[in-house]
Design an enzyme around this catalytic site. Structure first.
Site, mmCIF file in Angstrom:
data_model
loop_
_atom_site.group_PDB
_atom_site.id
_atom_site.type_symbol
_atom_site.label_atom_id
_atom_site.label_comp_id
_atom_site.label_asym_id
_atom_site.label_seq_id
_atom_site.Cartn_x
_atom_site.Cartn_y
_atom_site.Cartn_z
ATOM 1 N N GLU A 174 1.713 -7.844 7.979
ATOM 2 C CA GLU A 174 0.453 -8.514 8.344
ATOM 3 C C GLU A 174 0.529 -10.036 8.256
ATOM 4 O O GLU A 174 -0.331 -10.676 7.647
ATOM 5 C CB GLU A 174 -0.690 -7.980 7.461
ATOM 6 C CG GLU A 174 -0.869 -6.482 7.591
ATOM 7 C CD GLU A 174 -1.936 -5.907 6.655
ATOM 8 O OE1 GLU A 174 -2.603 -6.681 5.958
ATOM 9 O OE2 GLU A 174 -2.082 -4.671 6.630
ATOM 10 N N ASN A 217 5.509 -5.036 10.136
ATOM 11 C CA ASN A 217 4.411 -4.060 10.196
ATOM 12 C C ASN A 217 3.073 -4.794 10.290
ATOM 13 O O ASN A 217 2.840 -5.769 9.574
ATOM 14 C CB ASN A 217 4.443 -3.228 8.896
ATOM 15 C CG ASN A 217 3.512 -2.040 8.906
ATOM 16 O OD1 ASN A 217 3.529 -1.250 9.858
ATOM 17 N ND2 ASN A 217 2.709 -1.876 7.874
ATOM 18 N N HIS A 253 -4.799 2.063 12.503
ATOM 19 C CA HIS A 253 -6.061 2.441 11.849
ATOM 20 C C HIS A 253 -7.151 2.385 12.918
ATOM 21 O O HIS A 253 -7.519 1.294 13.366
ATOM 22 C CB HIS A 253 -6.397 1.458 10.723
ATOM 23 C CG HIS A 253 -5.427 1.493 9.583
ATOM 24 N ND1 HIS A 253 -5.288 2.590 8.756
ATOM 25 C CD2 HIS A 253 -4.538 0.576 9.132
ATOM 26 C CE1 HIS A 253 -4.368 2.328 7.838
ATOM 27 N NE2 HIS A 253 -3.898 1.120 8.049
ATOM 28 N N GLU A 282 0.663 3.890 9.707
ATOM 29 C CA GLU A 282 -0.478 4.108 8.800
ATOM 30 C C GLU A 282 -1.619 4.804 9.544
ATOM 31 O O GLU A 282 -2.789 4.461 9.378
ATOM 32 C CB GLU A 282 -0.964 2.775 8.222
ATOM 33 C CG GLU A 282 0.116 2.007 7.492
ATOM 34 C CD GLU A 282 -0.361 0.705 6.861
ATOM 35 O OE1 GLU A 282 -1.587 0.509 6.716
ATOM 36 O OE2 GLU A 282 0.499 -0.122 6.514
ATOM 37 N N ASP A 284 -4.630 6.608 10.896
ATOM 38 C CA ASP A 284 -5.843 7.367 10.580
ATOM 39 C C ASP A 284 -6.853 7.065 11.670
ATOM 40 O O ASP A 284 -6.842 5.988 12.255
ATOM 41 C CB ASP A 284 -6.382 7.117 9.163
ATOM 42 C CG ASP A 284 -6.548 5.661 8.779
ATOM 43 O OD1 ASP A 284 -6.619 4.806 9.674
ATOM 44 O OD2 ASP A 284 -6.633 5.370 7.578
HETATM 45 O O1 G3I Z 1 -5.862 1.472 -9.477
HETATM 46 C C1 G3I Z 1 -7.067 0.693 -9.623
HETATM 47 C C2 G3I Z 1 -7.989 1.301 -10.630
HETATM 48 O O2 G3I Z 1 -7.360 1.286 -11.885
HETATM 49 C C3 G3I Z 1 -9.294 0.527 -10.630
HETATM 50 O O3 G3I Z 1 -10.203 1.158 -11.500
HETATM 51 C C4 G3I Z 1 -9.906 0.475 -9.253
HETATM 52 C C5 G3I Z 1 -11.170 -0.358 -9.207
HETATM 53 O O4 G3I Z 1 -11.349 -0.984 -7.975
HETATM 54 O O5 G3I Z 1 -8.951 -0.085 -8.364
HETATM 55 C C6 G3I Z 1 -7.748 0.647 -8.270
HETATM 56 O O6 G3I Z 1 -6.901 -0.020 -7.379
HETATM 57 C C7 G3I Z 1 -7.209 0.117 -6.007
HETATM 58 C C8 G3I Z 1 -5.987 0.637 -5.287
HETATM 59 O O7 G3I Z 1 -6.211 0.689 -3.886
HETATM 60 C C9 G3I Z 1 -5.591 2.045 -5.758
HETATM 61 O O8 G3I Z 1 -6.608 2.946 -5.458
HETATM 62 C C10 G3I Z 1 -7.568 -1.252 -5.447
HETATM 63 O O9 G3I Z 1 -8.792 -1.694 -6.026
HETATM 64 C C11 G3I Z 1 -7.714 -1.178 -3.960
HETATM 65 O O10 G3I Z 1 -7.885 -2.473 -3.441
HETATM 66 C C12 G3I Z 1 -6.460 -0.588 -3.351
HETATM 67 O O11 G3I Z 1 -6.664 -0.457 -1.971
HETATM 68 C C13 G3I Z 1 -5.496 -0.292 -1.205
HETATM 69 C C14 G3I Z 1 -5.443 -1.380 -0.145
HETATM 70 O O12 G3I Z 1 -4.301 -1.172 0.689
HETATM 71 C C15 G3I Z 1 -5.324 -2.750 -0.754
HETATM 72 O O13 G3I Z 1 -5.182 -3.716 0.236
HETATM 73 C C16 G3I Z 1 -5.551 1.072 -0.541
HETATM 74 O O14 G3I Z 1 -5.441 2.078 -1.536
HETATM 75 C C17 G3I Z 1 -4.397 1.204 0.458
HETATM 76 O O15 G3I Z 1 -4.595 2.373 1.211
HETATM 77 C C18 G3I Z 1 -4.402 0.012 1.397
HETATM 78 O O16 G3I Z 1 -3.298 0.145 2.264
HETATM 79 C C19 G3I Z 1 -3.176 -0.870 3.258
HETATM 80 C C20 G3I Z 1 -1.725 -1.020 3.562
HETATM 81 O O17 G3I Z 1 -1.006 -1.295 2.385
HETATM 82 C C21 G3I Z 1 -1.488 -2.135 4.597
HETATM 83 N N1 G3I Z 1 -2.261 -1.909 5.783
HETATM 84 C C22 G3I Z 1 -3.684 -1.686 5.558
HETATM 85 C C23 G3I Z 1 -3.885 -0.531 4.574
HETATM 86 C C24 G3I Z 1 -5.330 -0.176 4.454
HETATM 87 O O18 G3I Z 1 -6.051 -1.233 3.856
#
Ligand code: G3I
Length: 468
Positions: A174, A217, A253, A282, A284
């Protein structure tokens, strides 16, 4: 520590037990009906019954993003193990997860996923080495020269830890802005190191693990637009100057505001034509029912129509764990039931749910029901061919059938006989149903034919036969 295993082919995997069983079954029972100049079996008497096995028959992987904290859930692990041949850690390989403090690496959660995947014979996509998001605060605070060495050290340490285990790495993620500017996105890397940080990251990655495929990517690059044009120009420039890049990832996405673009396949193809693999990384698609299913089928068919599209990864397994769970964008519902989108993806891959699969919670339990479709090229000339698809009922009578036939642009179907076609919006996929020949006794056959212009090859892709 990571369990070391021999790398299989890039983009594919050693089939796990269930997949191997399906592939062998399909291979040994394949029907081959040679009628004229060229005979190419496109489907099998026992089509693959899982996404991974069906994709493997097309020379591709079908993967899922996986979160380590769900691996202990029995249905999650069972669905992953049964259906998928590649895994991407959803968050566990990102910079904040593996190097939260400078020079202090923590691989345990990512190792958990890699070990699980490799013990099941699945391949692993590495996601991601250099990204502006999920970046620990200490990185943003560095000056240019420190940042450069921190970036190169991060790439080197992480890739070395997983050397030989990862089929493709998202080296840079990105780096371009949305919208019409085609500009690079502001980030600590861009702002302090300039455009050259991307090239430097790829060179460091190649030097560290020469066998891994190195990908750029991004999202909103799925159709032809200003952002994808900017990425295209970068890849073209890299190829012309020998900067190591092997693949481009299209996150894909999709939702009603960002639907599957009509030029999705053409966009994948133009990148492939630059001499790189393309991967759907990715996937969905928000929605439900038949509309969502149609979109999934179209995305899978687009990948299959591009020879260098080496695999598809969906961004999660059940809807409840999606980063967009309210949009129910995945292939399994919250209880791990297969959705219509699953059936569409599997069917587009040429697979069909195995009626005898004891592992399948949706097993309809009707051995022998159904039909098979077998393709042959009946005649061929310089600019076209006549194709023939033979439909054979299983061990029960059927009263109707349908088969998807996908042409590769610029090929066009001029006419169809002994079958009624309807077309999808791309104009490349026709679904053929009976015109008069829907009822077949157990084991009986019928056929339909069609004339194609616009090229004698490649042959069409013929999907699984669906009986009614
Ligand atoms: O693990 C913590 C947890 O301990 C805490 O209580 C909670 C509170 O917010 O957060 C948890 O972490 C979260 C993490 O996902 C695991 O669930 C983060 O806040 C959250 O921001 C994070 O989001 C991820 C996101 O990337 C961050 O940018 C998504 O799971 C993940 O699916 C997403 O993936 C990205 C790809 O890497 C790149 N392309 C876009 C895609 C979708 O956004």
């Amino acid at each position: 520590m990571i369990r070391k295993r021999t790398r299989t082919r890039a983009g594919g995997g050693t089939p796990a037990h269930g997949r191997l069983r399906a592939v062998l079954g399909a291979t040994t029972t394949a029907l081959l009906t040679v009628t004229a100049l060229a005979a190419l079996p496109q489907t099998t008497a026992h089509a693959a019954g899982t996404l991974g096995a069906a994709a493997a028959e097309k020379g591709r992987y079908f993967g899922a993003a996986v979160a380590a904290n769900h691996l202990g859930e029995a249905q999650y692990a069972a669905t992953l193990n049964r259906e998928f041949s590649s895994v991407t850690p959803e968050n566990e390989m990102k910079w904040d997860a593996v190097e939260p403090n400078r020079g202090s690496f923590s691989f345990s959660r990512a190792d958990q996923i890699v070990n699980h995947a490799r013990s099941q014979g699945m391949d692993v996509r590495g996601h991601t080495l250099v990204w502006h998001s999920q970046l620990p605060g200490w990185v943003s605070g560095l000056g240019a020269s420190d940042l450069r060495s921190a970036m190169n050290n991060h790439i080197t340490q992480v890739m070395t830890h997983y050397k030989g285990e990862i089929h493709s790495w998202d080296v840079v993620n990105e780096a371009f802005q949305d919208g019409g500017s085609g500009a690079r996105r502001s980030s600590p890397f861009q702002d302090k190191l300039g455009n050259g940080f991307i090239e430097e990251a790829f060179r460091t990655a190649r030097a560290t693990d020469p066998a891994a495929k190195l990908c750029y990517n991004d999202y909103n690059t799925d159709g032809v637009n200003a952002k994808s044009n900017a990425v295209y120009d970068m890849v073209k420039d890299f190829k012309s100057r020998g900067v190591p890049i092997d693949c481009v990832g299209f996150q894909s996405h999709f939702n009603p505001n960002s639907p599957v673009p009509s030029d999705y396949r053409a966009n994948l193809q133009r990148f492939a034509d630059l001499g790189v693999d393309v991967q759907i990384t990715e996937l969905d698609i928000e929605g439900s029912g038949q509309a969502q299913a149609t979109n999934y089928g179209n995305v899978v068919r687009a990948c299959l129509a591009v020879t260098r599209c080496t695999g598809i990864t969906v961004w999660g397994i059940p809807d409840k764990y999606s980063w967009r769970s309210s949009g129910t964008p995945l292939l399994f519902d919250d209880n791990y039931n297969k959705k219509p989108a699953y059936d569409a993806a599997l069917s587009a891959l040429g697979g069909t749910t195995d009626p005898d699969d004891p592992d399948d919670p949706d097993d309809p339990g009707t051995p022998g029901a159904g039909c098979t479709a077998t393709y042959t090229t009946a005649e061929q000339w310089g600019s076209g061919y006549n194709g023939k698809v033979t439909i054979t009922a299983g061990s029960s009578p059927i009263t109707g059938w349908s088969v998807d036939v996908t042409m590769t642009s610029p090929q066009k179907v001029l006419s169809v006989w002994n079958g009624s076609p309807t077309w999808d919006s791309s104009g490349n996929v026709m679904t053929v149903r009976p015109s008069w020949n829907g009822s077949l006794a157990a084991g009986a056959s019928t056929s339909f034919g069609f004339t194609v212009s616009g090229g004698a090859s490649p042959p069409p892709q013929v999907g699984a036969c669906t009986a009614s």
